[in-house]
Design an enzyme around this catalytic site. Sequence first.
Site, mmCIF file in Angstrom:
data_model
loop_
_atom_site.group_PDB
_atom_site.id
_atom_site.type_symbol
_atom_site.label_atom_id
_atom_site.label_comp_id
_atom_site.label_asym_id
_atom_site.label_seq_id
_atom_site.Cartn_x
_atom_site.Cartn_y
_atom_site.Cartn_z
ATOM 1 N N GLU A 202 0.839 -1.209 0.000
ATOM 2 C CA GLU A 202 0.000 0.000 0.000
ATOM 3 C C GLU A 202 0.876 1.262 0.000
ATOM 4 O OE1 GLU A 202 -3.236 -0.238 2.864
ATOM 5 O OE2 GLU A 202 -4.040 -1.998 1.852
ATOM 6 N N GLU A 321 -4.774 -8.735 -0.459
ATOM 7 C CA GLU A 321 -5.610 -8.456 0.722
ATOM 8 C C GLU A 321 -7.055 -8.342 0.246
ATOM 9 O OE1 GLU A 321 -4.369 -5.420 3.497
ATOM 10 O OE2 GLU A 321 -2.244 -5.859 3.134
#
Length: 522
Positions: A202, A321
């Site tokens: 991220e 994820e």
Amino acid sequence: MPAGIVRAVAVAASIVSIPACAGAQEAKVAAAINIKADQVIGTINPDIYGHFTEHIGGVVYDGIWVGPDSKVPNINGIRKDLVDWMKRLDPSVIRWPGGCFADRYHWMDGIGPRDKRPKRYGRGTDVTEPNYFGTHEFIEFCRLCDAEPYFAANVGSGTVEEFQSWVEYCNAPAGRTTYAEMREANGSKEPFPVKFWGVGNENWGCGGNYTPEDYCVEYRKFVTWLPGYSPLHLIACGPNGNDVNWTKRFMRKWVDYSRVPLDGWSCHYYCGTTGHALEYTNDQWYEMLEKAYFMDTLVRDQWEALKEFDPNHHIKLVIDEWGAWHPAGTEFHPAHLFEQIGTLRDAQVAAITLDIFNKHCEKVEMANVAQLINNIHSLFHADGPKFVATPNFYVFEMYKVHQGAQSVKCEFDAPLAQFKVGSDNKTFPTLLGSASIKGKKLHISVVNTHVTDAIEATINLGSVKTKGGKITTLTAKDIHAANTFEKPNECVSVTSPLKASGSTAAITFAPASINVVELDVE
Ligand code: AHR
């Protein structure tokens, strides 16, 4: 019966009734599932059924690691119950150590004698990271579970040198370099080796707040001149959700850099919540499933965005994820950050998502549900000596038959369920699923999303013939059913024999159920 029934389908073979939600069998709705066994989409990569373990809340400490001196049964400090249950899944791949934690993790903190390892600020509420669980412990966990390790490296606060030395520490042949000697001194003469490396996590957010172009500059530096002792599979940080702009901007820059090695494109998609982990209306049930189904759009859009820069599609999607993420309030332990109790609804989210991956198996090479234990869309909960498997676990156990199989086209022709979001009238398919063939077994996973109605489906096998098989079903008396330490069997799978012959099978799918039909085929 709900409004919106599309047609009645003639039932050609015997009907199997599955134990179902109370009062469910009275309402039966007809549907068809058409299997196109000769239209192969591709091979389902077993890594689509992967897992994710971050140093956060109760995932590693209390979840995986209890320590060798614990009274909790353990194998060199690793919770034995977890290993035993993981083996039922054929888990393929496990991602570690984050998540956001990856971009502040320094791998050298987690090697050498445990009592000498530095203590750092951890991730959770006022948490100290003791570094008891590091590279060697994670590799042991993977080996115990018979899974491949997937490491997420530190871009946000780490250096290129640190990353490259970690690769060398894990992969250099015995005695070849000083890092290989360090590894041997720490108990592992032979390389692990680690093939899958994520370059940051991220990085549009907690991994450094980069722009796509700036992250691409970092990515180039990180992957150039990596130790080439064994094949590496390099995964770059893709978008937040379905942000096509991030993908295109990174890729434009990547093309400028003569296409440095890049194999996987990491996407994260949490489908959020509706209502609460345990409390939701029927409308909120469907709304949640609709949000989960957005994964289908994401996979299509991201694949299309990559195509412009990588027309032969060397780069595959890695959804490392995913899951439903509910508001706080159902933690078993206050230190288990983001722990939530998973219900039958979360199991439906998991099944719908895995079916999407199966159907896009030529695009998605890996996926890692977030997270394995005590966190978000968990498969397990543990608290000291207590341990329980969630409804999600049973979905993964039921669906493992798809791993490595050939995904084949299948069409679901079923009524739409009607629901409301605010004043908007909406619809959602009552039946969803996927199909795959391995050897002489055809597996069809079928999710009946309808809260109250059983669906009677005729499965048309086309040119394929069957002599019967079995069906495994996950459902419960109540759509809010969850497994707890006190009541671990509220939502567990049940297998029954299935009579069928010829090129059709007629099956009644219970309301709010997840099913895997196994047919012996010729
Ligand atoms: O899975 C929990 C967190 O969600 C991870 O640390 C991060 O990558 C994501 O935002």
